[in-house]
Design a protein around this motif. Structure first.
Motif, PDB file in Angstrom:
ATOM      1  N   UNK A   1       0.804  -1.221   0.000  1.00 58.19           N
ATOM      2  CA  UNK A   1       0.000   0.000   0.000  1.00 58.19           C
ATOM      3  C   UNK A   1       0.839   1.275   0.000  1.00 58.19           C
ATOM      4  N   UNK A   2       2.127   1.168  -0.359  1.00 58.58           N
ATOM      5  CA  UNK A   2       3.014   2.324  -0.503  1.00 58.58           C
ATOM      6  C   UNK A   2       3.026   3.212   0.740  1.00 58.58           C
ATOM      7  N   UNK A   3       3.224   2.570   1.878  1.00 57.77           N
ATOM      8  CA  UNK A   3       3.336   3.300   3.132  1.00 57.77           C
ATOM      9  C   UNK A   3       4.483   2.681   3.926  1.00 57.77           C
ATOM     10  N   UNK A   4       4.579   3.010   5.189  1.00 59.83           N
ATOM     11  CA  UNK A   4       5.657   2.487   6.024  1.00 59.83           C
ATOM     12  C   UNK A   4       5.092   1.676   7.188  1.00 59.83           C
ATOM     13  N   UNK A   5       5.924   0.804   7.719  1.00 60.50           N
ATOM     14  CA  UNK A   5       5.541   0.042   8.910  1.00 60.50           C
ATOM     15  C   UNK A   5       5.202   1.011  10.033  1.00 60.50           C
ATOM     16  N   UNK A   6       5.999   2.045  10.178  1.00 61.27           N
ATOM     17  CA  UNK A   6       5.777   3.033  11.237  1.00 61.27           C
ATOM     18  C   UNK A   6       4.392   3.660  11.131  1.00 61.27           C
TER      19      UNK A   6
ATOM     20  N   UNK B   1      19.230   8.473   5.580  1.00 61.24           N
ATOM     21  CA  UNK B   1      20.668   8.210   5.595  1.00 61.24           C
ATOM     22  C   UNK B   1      21.333   9.051   6.694  1.00 61.24           C
ATOM     23  N   UNK B   2      22.509   8.647   7.177  1.00 63.11           N
ATOM     24  CA  UNK B   2      23.216   9.465   8.165  1.00 63.11           C
ATOM     25  C   UNK B   2      23.406  10.888   7.628  1.00 63.11           C
ATOM     26  N   UNK B   3      23.135  11.873   8.458  1.00 67.02           N
ATOM     27  CA  UNK B   3      23.296  13.279   8.076  1.00 67.02           C
ATOM     28  C   UNK B   3      22.062  13.899   7.452  1.00 67.02           C
TER      29      UNK B   3
ATOM     30  N   UNK C   1      14.653  12.379  13.429  1.00 66.23           N
ATOM     31  CA  UNK C   1      14.622  11.297  12.453  1.00 66.23           C
ATOM     32  C   UNK C   1      15.957  10.567  12.593  1.00 66.23           C
ATOM     33  N   UNK C   2      16.010   9.336  12.134  1.00 63.17           N
ATOM     34  CA  UNK C   2      17.224   8.546  12.353  1.00 63.17           C
ATOM     35  C   UNK C   2      17.545   7.691  11.125  1.00 63.17           C
ATOM     36  N   UNK C   3      18.838   7.395  10.925  1.00 63.62           N
ATOM     37  CA  UNK C   3      19.244   6.545   9.806  1.00 63.62           C
ATOM     38  C   UNK C   3      18.503   5.210   9.843  1.00 63.62           C
ATOM     39  N   UNK C   4      18.031   4.792   8.679  1.00 59.33           N
ATOM     40  CA  UNK C   4      17.292   3.545   8.574  1.00 59.33           C
ATOM     41  C   UNK C   4      15.785   3.735   8.655  1.00 59.33           C
TER      42      UNK C   4
END
Length: 114
Positions: free
Chosen positions: A29-34, A69-71, A100-103
């Protein structure tokens, strides 16, 4: 009790089937687990069950899923994808846009005015 956010484009119900995972449902469904977890108050993303009815927030059809991504910052992600920081906040139900965080996976919309 946490209040369920409002999905800008609405939401729909999906009934979990044999073999489903949150990852697979999010991709379908083009979304995220979160985002699915936010709408369904799922403490453990590895535990869903057949017959469970999930609320799925709609993503814009042209949205992509981007892995932080980092940064990265919301501003740099928005700039790179030609969208608005506010769209990232709204379509990812971010309660703290500075965190927000990498990954982390984010729904990135086109430049819809948010």
């Amino acid at each position: 009790m946490m209040r369920q956010p409002t999905a800008p484009l609405g939401s729909f119900h999906y009934t979990v089937e044999v073999g489903d995972t949150l990852y697979g449902i999010a991709r379908k469904f083009n979304t995220t687990i979160s985002n699915i977890r936010v709408f369904n108050h799922i403490p453990n993303p590895n535990i869903i069950y057949v017959g469970q009815i999930l609320v799925i927030p709609e993503s814009p059809a042209e949205a992509i899923i981007y892995t932080v991504q980092p940064g990265d910052t919301l501003y740099s992600i928005a700039q790179a994808h030609g969208t608005y920081v506010n769209n990232l906040i709204i379509f990812n139900y971010l309660t703290n846009p500075n965190l927000i965080y990498p990954g982390q996976q984010l729904v990135v919309t086109a430049s819809l005015q948010g």
